[in-house]
Design a protein around this motif. Structure first.
Motif, mmCIF file in Angstrom:
data_model
loop_
_atom_site.group_PDB
_atom_site.id
_atom_site.type_symbol
_atom_site.label_atom_id
_atom_site.label_comp_id
_atom_site.label_asym_id
_atom_site.label_seq_id
_atom_site.Cartn_x
_atom_site.Cartn_y
_atom_site.Cartn_z
ATOM 1 N N GLY A 298 -4.289 9.165 -1.723
ATOM 2 C CA GLY A 298 -4.644 9.585 -0.375
ATOM 3 C C GLY A 298 -4.038 10.911 0.035
ATOM 4 O O GLY A 298 -4.167 11.331 1.188
ATOM 5 N N ASP A 299 -3.385 11.609 -0.912
ATOM 6 C CA ASP A 299 -2.740 12.890 -0.613
ATOM 7 C C ASP A 299 -3.747 14.016 -0.877
ATOM 8 O O ASP A 299 -3.932 14.449 -2.015
ATOM 9 N N GLY A 300 -4.393 14.480 0.185
ATOM 10 C CA GLY A 300 -5.411 15.518 0.039
ATOM 11 C C GLY A 300 -4.864 16.822 -0.496
ATOM 12 O O GLY A 300 -5.549 17.537 -1.241
ATOM 13 N N GLN A 301 -3.630 17.164 -0.134
ATOM 14 C CA GLN A 301 -3.041 18.406 -0.626
ATOM 15 C C GLN A 301 -2.756 18.325 -2.122
ATOM 16 O O GLN A 301 -2.927 19.306 -2.849
ATOM 17 N N ALA B 75 0.810 -1.228 0.000
ATOM 18 C CA ALA B 75 0.000 0.000 0.000
ATOM 19 C C ALA B 75 0.840 1.273 0.000
ATOM 20 O O ALA B 75 0.541 2.213 -0.758
ATOM 21 N N PRO B 76 1.909 1.388 0.809
ATOM 22 C CA PRO B 76 2.696 2.633 0.787
ATOM 23 C C PRO B 76 3.360 2.889 -0.564
ATOM 24 O O PRO B 76 3.464 4.037 -1.008
ATOM 25 N N VAL B 77 3.813 1.814 -1.231
ATOM 26 C CA VAL B 77 4.441 1.974 -2.545
ATOM 27 C C VAL B 77 3.401 2.389 -3.578
ATOM 28 O O VAL B 77 3.634 3.260 -4.413
ATOM 29 N N ARG B 78 2.239 1.751 -3.518
ATOM 30 C CA ARG B 78 1.143 2.116 -4.422
ATOM 31 C C ARG B 78 0.774 3.585 -4.261
ATOM 32 O O ARG B 78 0.541 4.294 -5.244
#
Length: 432
Positions: free
Chosen positions: A231-234, A186-189
């Motif tokens: 998942g990066d809202g910014q 998941a973190p790599v994705r």
């Protein structure tokens, strides 16, 4: 037709121009006899030889279509519809049968050499959809190189032609596809999707600058999907704020304000680059939409966020928000509001902070300055300054956003002044 020829910039340009002298001569040089060309294309061998020598030409559409079919040349490269035999992967920038990134880069450079033509847009669309189709909830290696590439593209044009930057960036973008199709932790994705979002967003920026609104919006849509999946809202807020600049700069300020408001909501109240950008873009949209109170409130919010913005987000890149960028936005907002004093202050500061190679930005600031002259009743001076700004541009820059901004100024000149020399000169420059 050998695949390596379809990746050769000079050959691709000859196809775009339907210069069959070059096409047939080049094919002959790589071992395809005139008899084979003639048989494949239902032409006489003597005529093929004459065309290759420049003694005859091809003008009939039916003949062009026979050549495309006979030599298996993708229709888009000749300005035709896709042929029935075509494998759509021919135009894809994905690696096939040993093609490497340099060949894909050269193919894109060649296709883009003549501008945003049908072949160029087809290649761009293939590159985008290759990655876009992999962005699903369940799917996806070392990311360092790709993340570094995205960071380097963030520094803008650096004096390069926008189409050159576009070709390089899209080539690197397509290398994400094989990584996204393989299951990843998941973190790599998330990192992969974040990089895809950044690159797609920056590709959209270049297309916006070149005046290709439809393609720009499509790339922003891909960027938003990638950002949401990361998942990066910014990053998502940044994509929406940058997307707002498409309708903002091309005559739809209400739509721009809607996108900017979405970006502000996604960014939240923390002082981030995305939040500051969204407030500044919203101010410009409100000003253009004749909502001065909302525009000034958004400007105040942008200034407040800028004052608290962490140093790490203040660098001068597409992905961050530096002082130079802030004053570029303020210049346009205050110019639109008719506050020429504040506008000129921001123009002077932005020009001071802009590198000599920032050709497009410096031109837009000069046009803002000309618009201030018009607001102050000096319309002839405004037209002279705008015409000088346009004629001083290198080839490849007098299109898209720059032309749109200059045309906005021209259209703001009352019709009774259109007979004046400076106004006529600006009209003539815009007509080129």
């Amino acid at each position: 037709m050998p695949r390596h020829l379809l990746a050769d910039p000079a050959f691709v340009r000859a196809l775009y121009e339907r210069d069959f002298t070059v096409v047939f001569a080049t094919a002959h040089d790589v071992g395809i006899s005139f008899n084979r060309i003639a048989e494949a294309c239902a032409l006489k061998a003597e005529r093929v030889s004459q065309i290759a020598r420049g003694a005859a030409s091809v003008t009939a559409l039916a003949t062009v279509e026979r050549i495309a079919d006979g030599l298996r040349i993708p229709g888009a490269l000749l300005g035709l519809a896709a042929q029935p035999w075509e494998d759509t992967a021919v135009l894809s920038t994905e690696s096939h049968h040993g093609d490497d990134p340099m060949k894909r880069r050269n193919l894109l450079r060649g296709a883009l050499a003549a501008g945003l033509t049908a072949p160029a847009l087809a290649a761009l669309t293939a590159a985008r959809t290759d990655v876009d189709q992999t962005l699903s909830p369940d799917v996806p290696q070392d990311l360092a190189d790709l993340e570094a590439a995205a960071e380097s593209y963030g520094y803008g044009y650096h004096g390069q032609q926008p189409t050159r930057v576009l070709a390089d960036m899209v080539t690197d973008f397509t290398t994400l596809r094989p990584l996204l199709t393989v299951p990843q932790p998941a973190p790599v994705r998330a990192r992969l999707c974040r990089t895809a979002g950044q690159m797609a967003g920056m590709t959209a920026i270049v297309l916006h600058d070149l005046g290709s609104r439809r393609e720009s919006r499509a790339w922003f849509a891909t960027a938003a999907r990638a950002a949401a999946e990361s998942g990066d809202g910014q990053l998502y807020a940044w994509v929406r704020a940058r997307e707002a600049m498409v309708p903002l700069n091309y005559g739809a300020p209400k739509a721009a304000a809607g996108l900017a408001d979405q970006a502000r909501h996604a960014a939240g109240t923390r002082p981030t680059a995305a939040a500051t950008l969204a407030a500044a873009v919203a101010a410009r949209a409100y000003a253009l939409n004749h909502q001065p109170e909302q525009a000034r409130a958004a400007l105040a919010a942008a200034d407040a966020l800028m004052a608290r913005l962490p140093e790490c987000e203040r660098s001068d890149t597409w992905l961050t928000y530096g002082e130079q960028k802030h004053h570029v936005h303020l210049s346009h907002a205050f110019t639109t509001l008719g506050d020429t004093g504040r506008a000129r202050e921001s123009q002077a500061r932005a020009l001071e902070l802009s590198a000599p190679t920032s050709t497009m930005t410096r031109t837009l600031l000069n046009i803002d300055g000309a618009a201030c002259s018009h607001h102050d009743g000096e319309s002839e001076e405004a037209c002279r300054r705008t015409a000088a700004a346009l004629t001083g541009l290198p080839d490849g820059y007098r299109t898209g956003l720059v032309r749109r901004r200059a045309l906005d100024l021209y259209e703001a000149i009352p019709a009774q002044h259109h007979h004046e020399r400076a106004v006529r000169e600006l009209r003539d420059v815009l007509a080129v």
